[in-house]
Design a protein around this motif. Structure first.
Motif, short mmCIF file in Angstrom:
data_model
loop_
_atom_site.label_atom_id
_atom_site.label_comp_id
_atom_site.label_asym_id
_atom_site.label_seq_id
_atom_site.Cartn_x
_atom_site.Cartn_y
_atom_site.Cartn_z
N ALA A 100 0.84 -1.21 0.00
CA ALA A 100 0.00 0.00 0.00
C ALA A 100 0.87 1.25 0.00
O ALA A 100 0.58 2.23 -0.71
N GLN A 101 1.94 1.24 0.77
CA GLN A 101 2.84 2.39 0.81
C GLN A 101 3.58 2.55 -0.51
O GLN A 101 3.78 3.67 -0.99
N ALA A 102 3.96 1.42 -1.13
CA ALA A 102 4.65 1.47 -2.41
C ALA A 102 3.75 2.05 -3.49
O ALA A 102 4.20 2.80 -4.36
N LEU A 103 2.44 1.72 -3.42
CA LEU A 103 1.50 2.28 -4.39
C LEU A 103 1.45 3.80 -4.27
O LEU A 103 1.32 4.51 -5.27
N GLY A 104 1.55 4.29 -3.04
CA GLY A 104 1.56 5.74 -2.83
C GLY A 104 2.78 6.40 -3.43
O GLY A 104 2.76 7.57 -3.79
N ARG A 105 3.88 5.62 -3.53
CA ARG A 105 5.10 6.14 -4.15
C ARG A 105 5.18 5.76 -5.62
O ARG A 105 6.18 6.04 -6.29
N ASP A 106 4.13 5.10 -6.14
CA ASP A 106 4.07 4.64 -7.53
C ASP A 106 5.18 3.66 -7.87
O ASP A 106 5.65 3.58 -9.00
N GLU A 107 5.65 2.91 -6.86
CA GLU A 107 6.67 1.90 -7.11
C GLU A 107 6.02 0.70 -7.79
O GLU A 107 5.01 0.19 -7.35
N GLY A 108 6.62 0.26 -8.87
CA GLY A 108 6.10 -0.88 -9.59
C GLY A 108 4.88 -0.56 -10.45
O GLY A 108 4.31 -1.46 -11.05
N ALA A 109 4.47 0.71 -10.49
CA ALA A 109 3.32 1.08 -11.31
C ALA A 109 3.69 0.95 -12.79
O ALA A 109 4.84 1.12 -13.18
N GLU A 110 2.69 0.67 -13.61
CA GLU A 110 2.92 0.53 -15.05
C GLU A 110 2.05 1.52 -15.80
O GLU A 110 0.84 1.60 -15.57
N LEU A 111 2.67 2.28 -16.67
CA LEU A 111 1.99 3.31 -17.46
C LEU A 111 2.01 2.88 -18.92
O LEU A 111 3.07 2.60 -19.48
N SER A 112 0.83 2.81 -19.53
CA SER A 112 0.75 2.46 -20.95
C SER A 112 0.49 3.73 -21.77
O SER A 112 -0.44 4.48 -21.49
N VAL A 113 1.34 3.95 -22.76
CA VAL A 113 1.29 5.17 -23.57
C VAL A 113 1.12 4.79 -25.04
O VAL A 113 1.86 3.95 -25.57
N LEU A 114 0.15 5.41 -25.69
CA LEU A 114 -0.07 5.25 -27.12
C LEU A 114 0.27 6.58 -27.79
O LEU A 114 -0.22 7.63 -27.38
N CYS A 115 1.12 6.55 -28.81
CA CYS A 115 1.52 7.83 -29.41
C CYS A 115 1.91 7.63 -30.86
O CYS A 115 2.16 6.51 -31.33
N LEU A 116 1.98 8.74 -31.57
CA LEU A 116 2.48 8.72 -32.94
C LEU A 116 3.94 8.26 -32.94
O LEU A 116 4.69 8.59 -32.02
N PRO A 117 4.36 7.53 -33.97
CA PRO A 117 5.76 7.08 -34.02
C PRO A 117 6.75 8.22 -33.91
O PRO A 117 7.78 8.09 -33.23
N ALA A 118 6.47 9.36 -34.53
CA ALA A 118 7.40 10.49 -34.46
C ALA A 118 7.58 10.99 -33.04
O ALA A 118 8.67 11.42 -32.65
N LEU A 119 6.52 10.94 -32.24
CA LEU A 119 6.61 11.42 -30.87
C LEU A 119 7.37 10.45 -29.98
O LEU A 119 8.04 10.86 -29.03
N SER A 120 7.28 9.15 -30.28
CA SER A 120 8.05 8.19 -29.50
C SER A 120 9.54 8.37 -29.74
O SER A 120 10.37 8.04 -28.88
N HIS A 121 9.88 8.94 -30.88
CA HIS A 121 11.29 9.16 -31.22
C HIS A 121 11.80 10.51 -30.74
O HIS A 121 12.93 10.63 -30.26
N ALA A 122 10.97 11.54 -30.87
CA ALA A 122 11.46 12.90 -30.68
C ALA A 122 11.01 13.57 -29.40
O ALA A 122 11.63 14.52 -28.94
N LEU A 123 9.91 13.11 -28.79
CA LEU A 123 9.36 13.81 -27.63
C LEU A 123 9.47 13.02 -26.34
O LEU A 123 9.85 13.55 -25.30
N LEU A 124 9.15 11.73 -26.40
CA LEU A 124 9.06 10.94 -25.17
C LEU A 124 10.39 10.65 -24.46
O LEU A 124 10.41 10.62 -23.23
#
Length: 302
Positions: free
Chosen positions: A84-108
């Motif tokens: 529960a404490q780790a969740l508060g620190r976002d430890e082990g959290a997983e973020l899924s991101v969908l983006c344009l190919p150009a942004l995965s190369h130049a922005l992210l």
């Protein structure tokens, strides 16, 4: 009266300390109070947990079996609390991101470096996609965050601006126009030009600007990829106008970037699913995507 948590706590302390005196010290209470709680527990259970011999306690077989179960429960509770404490620190959290190919190369990449510095145990899954697939997947709530250019309203999705800058010119470093600090549209007259694909909204915007200015280019090659545009320019096949993020990522080694005297706005928007549980890391990534100093030129009229 039912068995209460404090009764189990007293029992655990006595088993751990090996005596009522030691248990009282562990729990910061008096011996009489602890003895009453222990006797009450035995009364509620209906059997003795300890044999009393000359003022000393000796655990019964039942007590040892009960203690094993209590320890497993306390260890499980400790893991629950830690998680529960780790969740508060976002430890082990997983973020899924969908983006344009150009942004995965130049922005992210830069923004992710910032995010993972502050949340080193987090995991990020990046999926490149182009519209209409990108739009459909975000409407279906498949991802925590989407990144797109000039996003239009989508069902079940909130659109937020991330950044806005101006499109820029890219040209070979040895090209005569590389000596110019800022390029006018008229500078492109008669030169070979590498275009984005015909259905790209920025391609249509760029073509409209040149048509309005009465400038004729030699349209030699077109492609869906801004990265490919930059590489074609680097190879000396023509000039081009692309977004400032890709231009900055590809600059160098024979490719130079120049601002334009005309403003062709380039926008990146965040797509936030409205019917998917919010992932706190999404907001933190957006904060990292909005720092000052993003590549781009100040706006000027043609």
């Amino acid at each position: 009266m039912d068995i209460q948590h404090r009764h189990i706590e007293v029992f655990r302390a006595v088993m751990t300390a090996g005596s009522v005196t030691g248990a009282a010290a562990l729990l910061h209470t008096s011996q009489p109070t602890l003895s009453r709680d222990l006797a009450r527990l035995e009364q509620l259970l209906g059997y003795a947990l300890f044999e009393r011999e000359r003022g000393r306690l000796r655990a019964t077989a039942r007590a040892r079996a009960l203690f094993d179960e209590v320890e497993r429960s306390f260890q499980g509770l400790a893991r629950v609390i830690e998680h529960a404490q780790a969740l508060g620190r976002d430890e082990g959290a997983e973020l899924s991101v969908l983006c344009l190919p150009a942004l995965s190369h130049a922005l992210l990449p830069g923004a992710l470096a910032t995010l993972l510095t502050h949340h080193p145990a987090a995991r990020v899954d990046i999926t490149p996609a182009e519209p209409p697939l990108l739009d459909a997947w975000m409407s279906e709530q498949r991802f925590d965050l989407g990144l797109a250019e000039q996003a239009t309203p989508l069902p079940g999705v909130r659109v937020e601006p991330v950044l806005e800058a101006d499109e820029v010119a890219v040209l070979p470093a040895d090209h005569p126009l590389a000596s110019q600090a800022r390029l006018k549209l008229t500078h492109f007259e008669g030169h070979g030009f590498i275009s984005l694909a015909a259905d790209d909204p920025y391609r249509r915007e760029i073509d409209a600007r040149f048509d309005a200015a009465g400038v004729t280019r030699r349209l030699r090659v077109q492609t869906h990829s801004a990265v490919a545009v930059c590489e074609l320019v680097r190879a000396g096949l023509g000039l081009a106008i692309v977004n400032p993020l890709t231009a900055a990522a590809c600059a160098g080694d024979g490719l130079v970037v120049r601002p334009l005297t005309v403003s062709i706005p380039y926008r990146v928007s965040a797509l936030m699913p409205l019917h998917r549980p919010a992932q706190p890391l999404a907001e933190r990534l957006l904060s990292a995507l909005r720092p000052r100093g993003r590549p781009g030129a100040s706006r000027r009229s043609a």
